[in-house]
Design an enzyme around this catalytic site. Structure first.
Site, mmCIF file in Angstrom:
data_model
loop_
_atom_site.group_PDB
_atom_site.id
_atom_site.type_symbol
_atom_site.label_atom_id
_atom_site.label_comp_id
_atom_site.label_asym_id
_atom_site.label_seq_id
_atom_site.Cartn_x
_atom_site.Cartn_y
_atom_site.Cartn_z
ATOM 1 N N GLY A 57 0.695 -1.257 0.000
ATOM 2 C CA GLY A 57 0.058 0.144 0.150
ATOM 3 C C GLY A 57 0.836 1.196 0.162
ATOM 4 O O GLY A 57 2.026 1.153 -0.383
ATOM 5 N N CYS A 58 0.178 2.360 0.309
ATOM 6 C CA CYS A 58 0.901 3.639 0.349
ATOM 7 C C CYS A 58 2.071 3.479 1.371
ATOM 8 O O CYS A 58 2.026 3.132 2.419
ATOM 9 C CB CYS A 58 -0.052 4.654 0.993
ATOM 10 S SG CYS A 58 0.839 6.185 1.128
ATOM 11 N N PHE A 59 3.114 4.184 0.941
ATOM 12 C CA PHE A 59 4.438 3.995 1.748
ATOM 13 C C PHE A 59 4.418 4.866 2.955
ATOM 14 O O PHE A 59 5.076 4.870 3.918
ATOM 15 C CB PHE A 59 5.623 4.228 1.022
ATOM 16 C CG PHE A 59 5.858 5.154 -0.072
ATOM 17 C CD1 PHE A 59 5.199 6.549 0.146
ATOM 18 C CD2 PHE A 59 6.719 4.885 -1.176
ATOM 19 C CE1 PHE A 59 5.135 7.515 -0.905
ATOM 20 C CE2 PHE A 59 6.869 6.117 -2.073
ATOM 21 C CZ PHE A 59 5.867 7.379 -2.022
#
Length: 235
Positions: A57-59
């Protein structure tokens, strides 16, 4: 991540999560957080700093979670899985570079093990049953992946995925990839420590802050408050 900021879907999902209505399918989502079993296979004792590279997912959220783990010395947001020439935000966001938004975790194995990092990863940082997406973020760049740096990491990661699968730890099959690390490329400086520097941004409040809260709830002995958050370049 061009769809992540302030989208109606993101806001709705966040509102449901805050309301405790189970908008997220993670085992730890909502008010009834559930811990996972300890890895049955661990890495051998090691001296000196070690490195783990994970995607899911989003870092922003991944970095925020692992910055709160005792024994972790530094976490960088970046890209793994593609080539150096496409390791930049605008290109990766197209979803066709082979890159996944990832984090590079430098840690002290005498304080936290690789297996423990994977347990945290599966418990609070990513939903391993979502294919090529995480929550409101859709695309191969948001896939769940463990990029192993050596045979020992491959052995532990593969065994833990098999262990969780056999235990039916999740409501669906685990789609997390276990793949060799070719390289890690640090993301642009404005992405580093983003969640810590923008704690009131709606995306962070709804999607990432709950992950850190679950970390504190499920892993109190490993939870810490970062002493200082400074965006730095990877060397």
């Amino acid at each position: 991540m061009n769809i992540r900021r302030y989208t109606p879907f993101s806001l709705l999902a966040g509102a449901l999560l805050v309301a405790g209505l189970g908008a997220c399918s993670l085992a730890t989502a909502g008010s009834d957080a559930v811990t996972l079993p300890d890895p049955a296979v661990e890495t051998a004792p090691a001296q000196g700093e070690q490195v783990a590279v994970l995607a899911g997912g989003c870092f922003w959220g991944l970095q925020s979670v692992f910055e709160h783990v005792k024994g972790v010395r530094k976490v960088w947001a970046g890209y793994s899985g593609g080539d150096a020439g496409t390791a930049e935000y605008d290109r990766v966001s197209d979803g066709d570079t082979g890159h996944a938004e990832s984090v590079k975790i430098v840690y002290d194995p005498s304080k936290v093990s690789y297996g423990q990092l994977l347990k945290i990863y599966f418990s609070v940082a990513t939903d391993p049953t979502q294919l090529n997406r995480q929550g409101p973020d859709v695309g191969t760049q948001y896939r769940s992946a463990i990029f192993y740096g050596n045979d020992e990491q491959k052995r532990v990661a593969t065994a833990y995925v098999a262990q969780l699968t056999e235990a039916h730890a999740f409501n669906g099959p685990i789609v997390t990839q276990v793949v060799p690390l070719k390289a890690f490329y640090a993301a642009e400086s404005y992405h580093q420590d983003y969640a810590e520097r923008h704690p009131n941004e709606p995306y962070i409040v709804y999607n990432d802050a709950p992950k850190v809260a679950h970390l504190k709830q499920l892993f109190p002995s490993l939870y810490r408050v970062p002493e200082q958050v400074v965006a730095v370049q990877l060397h």
